[in-house]
Motif scaffolding. Structure first.
Motif, PDB file in Angstrom:
ATOM      1  N   VAL A   1       0.920  -1.170   0.083  1.00 57.80           N
ATOM      2  CA  VAL A   1       0.069   0.029   0.085  1.00 57.80           C
ATOM      3  C   VAL A   1       0.866   1.319   0.096  1.00 57.80           C
ATOM      4  N   LEU A   2       0.555   2.040  -0.956  1.00 56.71           N
ATOM      5  CA  LEU A   2       1.423   3.513  -1.102  1.00 56.71           C
ATOM      6  C   LEU A   2       0.522   4.449  -0.717  1.00 56.71           C
ATOM      7  N   VAL A   3       0.900   5.221   0.422  1.00 56.64           N
ATOM      8  CA  VAL A   3       0.008   6.377   0.946  1.00 56.64           C
ATOM      9  C   VAL A   3       0.813   7.900   0.845  1.00 56.64           C
ATOM     10  N   THR A   4       0.318   8.801   0.001  1.00 54.31           N
ATOM     11  CA  THR A   4       0.897   9.975  -0.216  1.00 54.31           C
ATOM     12  C   THR A   4      -0.224  11.181  -0.043  1.00 54.31           C
ATOM     13  N   GLY A   5       0.068  12.355   0.276  1.00 59.85           N
ATOM     14  CA  GLY A   5      -0.773  13.350   0.186  1.00 59.85           C
ATOM     15  C   GLY A   5      -0.363  14.824  -0.441  1.00 59.85           C
ATOM     16  N   GLY A   6       0.448  14.494  -1.479  1.00 58.65           N
ATOM     17  CA  GLY A   6       0.823  15.686  -2.323  1.00 58.65           C
ATOM     18  C   GLY A   6       2.480  15.791  -1.766  1.00 58.65           C
ATOM     19  N   SER A   7       2.632  17.031  -2.186  1.00 63.53           N
ATOM     20  CA  SER A   7       4.174  17.296  -1.998  1.00 63.53           C
ATOM     21  C   SER A   7       4.523  17.482  -0.420  1.00 63.53           C
ATOM     22  N   GLN A   8       3.694  17.884   0.274  1.00 69.87           N
ATOM     23  CA  GLN A   8       3.883  18.105   1.744  1.00 69.87           C
ATOM     24  C   GLN A   8       3.176  17.049   2.610  1.00 69.87           C
ATOM     25  N   GLY A   9       2.679  15.863   2.187  1.00 65.53           N
ATOM     26  CA  GLY A   9       1.829  15.078   2.909  1.00 65.53           C
ATOM     27  C   GLY A   9       0.460  15.722   3.229  1.00 65.53           C
ATOM     28  N   ALA A  10      -0.241  14.909   4.063  1.00 66.91           N
ATOM     29  CA  ALA A  10      -1.474  15.447   4.415  1.00 66.91           C
ATOM     30  C   ALA A  10      -1.823  14.578   5.880  1.00 66.91           C
ATOM     31  N   ARG A  11      -1.960  15.670   7.126  1.00 69.29           N
ATOM     32  CA  ARG A  11      -2.177  15.175   8.101  1.00 69.29           C
ATOM     33  C   ARG A  11      -3.175  14.143   8.502  1.00 69.29           C
ATOM     34  N   VAL A  12      -4.433  14.396   7.651  1.00 68.69           N
ATOM     35  CA  VAL A  12      -5.507  13.476   7.985  1.00 68.69           C
ATOM     36  C   VAL A  12      -5.098  11.977   7.685  1.00 68.69           C
ATOM     37  N   LEU A  13      -4.196  11.840   6.628  1.00 77.71           N
ATOM     38  CA  LEU A  13      -3.705  10.389   6.252  1.00 77.71           C
ATOM     39  C   LEU A  13      -2.902   9.887   7.187  1.00 77.71           C
ATOM     40  N   SER A  14      -2.222  10.613   8.116  1.00 73.25           N
ATOM     41  CA  SER A  14      -1.188  10.421   9.005  1.00 73.25           C
ATOM     42  C   SER A  14      -2.071  10.025  10.304  1.00 73.25           C
ATOM     43  N   GLU A  15      -3.211  10.402  10.377  1.00 75.88           N
ATOM     44  CA  GLU A  15      -3.932  10.234  11.670  1.00 75.88           C
ATOM     45  C   GLU A  15      -4.889   8.810  11.272  1.00 75.88           C
ATOM     46  N   VAL A  16      -5.312   8.834  10.083  1.00 76.56           N
ATOM     47  CA  VAL A  16      -6.411   7.781  10.048  1.00 76.56           C
ATOM     48  C   VAL A  16      -5.928   6.598   9.352  1.00 76.56           C
ATOM     49  N   VAL A  17      -4.981   6.584   8.294  1.00 80.54           N
ATOM     50  CA  VAL A  17      -4.725   5.369   7.781  1.00 80.54           C
ATOM     51  C   VAL A  17      -3.937   4.323   8.583  1.00 80.54           C
ATOM     52  N   PRO A  18      -2.996   4.528   9.531  1.00 81.73           N
ATOM     53  CA  PRO A  18      -2.491   3.260  10.509  1.00 81.73           C
ATOM     54  C   PRO A  18      -3.574   2.706  10.932  1.00 81.73           C
ATOM     55  N   ASP A  19      -4.625   3.438  11.636  1.00 84.97           N
ATOM     56  CA  ASP A  19      -5.561   2.796  12.334  1.00 84.97           C
ATOM     57  C   ASP A  19      -6.465   1.895  11.434  1.00 84.97           C
ATOM     58  N   GLY A  20      -6.827   2.589  10.402  1.00 77.36           N
ATOM     59  CA  GLY A  20      -7.843   1.899   9.483  1.00 77.36           C
ATOM     60  C   GLY A  20      -7.011   0.577   8.952  1.00 77.36           C
ATOM     61  N   LEU A  21      -5.800   0.634   8.519  1.00 75.63           N
ATOM     62  CA  LEU A  21      -5.262  -0.675   8.336  1.00 75.63           C
ATOM     63  C   LEU A  21      -5.343  -1.591   9.348  1.00 75.63           C
ATOM     64  N   SER A  22      -5.095  -1.155  10.384  1.00 71.88           N
ATOM     65  CA  SER A  22      -4.994  -2.144  11.653  1.00 71.88           C
ATOM     66  C   SER A  22      -6.310  -2.865  11.833  1.00 71.88           C
ATOM     67  N   MET A  23      -7.612  -2.357  11.351  1.00 71.02           N
ATOM     68  CA  MET A  23      -8.717  -2.839  11.286  1.00 71.02           C
ATOM     69  C   MET A  23      -9.045  -3.778  10.187  1.00 71.02           C
ATOM     70  N   LEU A  24      -8.283  -4.081   9.206  1.00 74.59           N
ATOM     71  CA  LEU A  24      -8.242  -4.930   8.286  1.00 74.59           C
ATOM     72  C   LEU A  24      -8.613  -6.476   8.725  1.00 74.59           C
ATOM     73  N   PRO A  25      -9.196  -7.343   7.996  1.00 75.77           N
ATOM     74  CA  PRO A  25      -9.291  -8.731   8.269  1.00 75.77           C
ATOM     75  C   PRO A  25      -7.898  -9.238   8.409  1.00 75.77           C
ATOM     76  N   PRO A  26      -7.475 -10.388   9.391  1.00 72.33           N
ATOM     77  CA  PRO A  26      -6.151 -10.887   9.443  1.00 72.33           C
ATOM     78  C   PRO A  26      -5.470 -11.208   8.026  1.00 72.33           C
ATOM     79  N   ALA A  27      -6.382 -11.671   7.134  1.00 69.90           N
ATOM     80  CA  ALA A  27      -5.937 -12.169   5.977  1.00 69.90           C
ATOM     81  C   ALA A  27      -5.239 -11.255   5.074  1.00 69.90           C
ATOM     82  N   LEU A  28      -5.762  -9.965   5.342  1.00 76.13           N
ATOM     83  CA  LEU A  28      -5.197  -8.757   4.712  1.00 76.13           C
ATOM     84  C   LEU A  28      -4.183  -8.159   5.462  1.00 76.13           C
TER      85      LEU A  28
END
Length: 398
Positions: free
Chosen positions: A190-217
């Motif tokens: 999985v590749l996560v970017t928010g433009g040239s300066q990043g995006a804080r909302v992605l930093s706040e949400v994506v790690p926790d969202g990925l942690s909620m995936l089913p174990p198989a993923l």
């Protein structure tokens, strides 16, 4: 394509979204034997990726905000920039001036029109930008990245051409490569970017969202994420807490290589981002920037979402739970993600730089080449699908 060397001037505001397609066109025109110059502002002069052969000229350009008290100063700057551009044209003698939006393009194109030099504007987004709206009625041609563009008047259809949004050669070179193998037990990159300066909302949400995936993923995840410098340690701790392997950085020099390896992209919906995703054929979860002018990032997602190559989540509803739900819907079976990759690929317009170069070459004696007129033929996607390479994503959709 051309029998004589000519001069062209490209004018673009100081952001990567305006300058990236300008740089791509510069490469194509230079390859055809032409001389190219750039008009921009101080920010634009410092944007990474400018070709070495492309000389940058910095012009004053006023910004017309909502405060009328600032308009006189902005008008003065535009007039100064217009006069400076005309002095440049007297020595450089361009065949045409091409504007890519942003305020620095305004004095450059006004100067060209005052000197009776043909002008073209290119709109990267699915909403016609402010400067391009001001100039649309006066230019000789309007080039578009999307077949449907908001705030573009119907009366301009006769001079409107669908060319796409030019992308960097390194990215375009990946178009005929296969979508990376995605199997039941292989890595899920999985590749996560928010433009040239990043995006804080992605930093706040994506790690926790990925942690909620089913174990198989979740157990197969390998994440690469661009972060703001002030956020990177907190994001690192989040991934460590969730025991998800992640490579973090504030800037990646080899972004094209990382895009080549990615199975799924998560990020903003800027014009250059969409163009690169569709050029390569990478499925995406897009989070449009809510404060983008005229909500143009949300408009940018329409074609890709409709085709099935992406999911769009408004930032107000971009929660960890919603992200996990959308990822699972796209990646719960290998063929589902591969089909989305194929759909994204079919939205790409890989000939954008060439088509735009054909259009600008049509001024000054060269015949117009392979440029699509909006309203006459929007079937490019179907023809591309017919010649798609035999990659995994292409085969999955057959």
């Amino acid at each position: 394509m051309t029998t004589s060397s000519r001069h062209f001037v490209l004018a673009a505001g100081g952001t990567g979204g305006h300058l990236t397609p300008a740089f791509a066109l510069a490469h194509e025109l230079e390859r055809r034997g032409h001389h190219v110059a750039l008009i921009t502002d101080e920010r634009g002069k410092a944007i990474p990726g400018k070709p070495d052969f492309l000389t940058a000229h910095v012009l004053p350009a006023g910004r017309f905000g909502k405060n009328p008290l600032r308009w006189p100063a902005a008008i003065k700057a535009v007039l100064e920039g217009r006069a400076m551009s005309q002095r440049l044209y007297e020595t450089f003698q361009p065949t045409a001036v091409i504007g890519f939006g942003g305020y620095p393009a305004l004095p450059a194109l006004l100067g060209a029109q005052g000197a009776n030099i043909p002008t073209v504007i290119h709109e990267q987004n699915a909403v016609l930008g402010r400067v391009n709206r001001l100039l649309a009625g006066r230019v000789d041609a309007i080039a578009l990245a999307y077949p449907d563009v908001d705030r573009l008047k119907a009366k301009y259809e006769g001079k409107t051409h669908l060319v796409g949004n030019p992308v960097r050669p390194k990215v375009l070179s990946l178009r005929d490569e296969e979508y990376p193998a995605f199997t039941e037990d292989g890595l899920f990159r999985v590749l996560v970017t928010g433009g040239s300066q990043g995006a804080r909302v992605l930093s706040e949400v994506v790690p926790d969202g990925l942690s909620m995936l089913p174990p198989a993923l979740r157990n197969r995840l390998q994440v690469t994420q661009q972060c703001r410098p002030e956020d990177i340690e907190a994001v690192r701790e989040r991934y460590a807490t969730h025991e998800i392997p992640a490579e973090l950085g504030t800037y990646f020099e080899d972004m094209s290589a990382r895009l080549a390896d990615a199975h799924l992209f998560i990020g903003r919906a800027g014009a250059s981002t969409i163009a690169e995703l569709t050029a390569v054929g990478r499925p995406a979860i897009l989070v449009p920037l809510p404060i983008a002018t005229d909500d143009h990032q949300a408009a940018n997602t329409r074609e890709m979402v409709k085709a099935g190559g992406a999911r769009s989540i408004r930032q107000a509803g971009f929660t960890a739970k919603e992200l996990a739900k959308q990822i699972n819907a796209m990646a719960h079976r290998p063929e589902t993600l591969a089909n989305a990759a194929h759909a994204a690929w079919n939205c790409g317009r890989p000939d954008a730089a060439s088509d735009l170069a054909d259009l600008v070459e049509s001024f000054g004696g060269a015949d117009m080449m392979d440029v699509i007129r909006v309203g006459e033929n929007n079937a490019r996607g179907a023809s591309q699908e017919a010649v798609a390479p035999n990659g995994a994503a292409r085969d999955a959709a057959k």
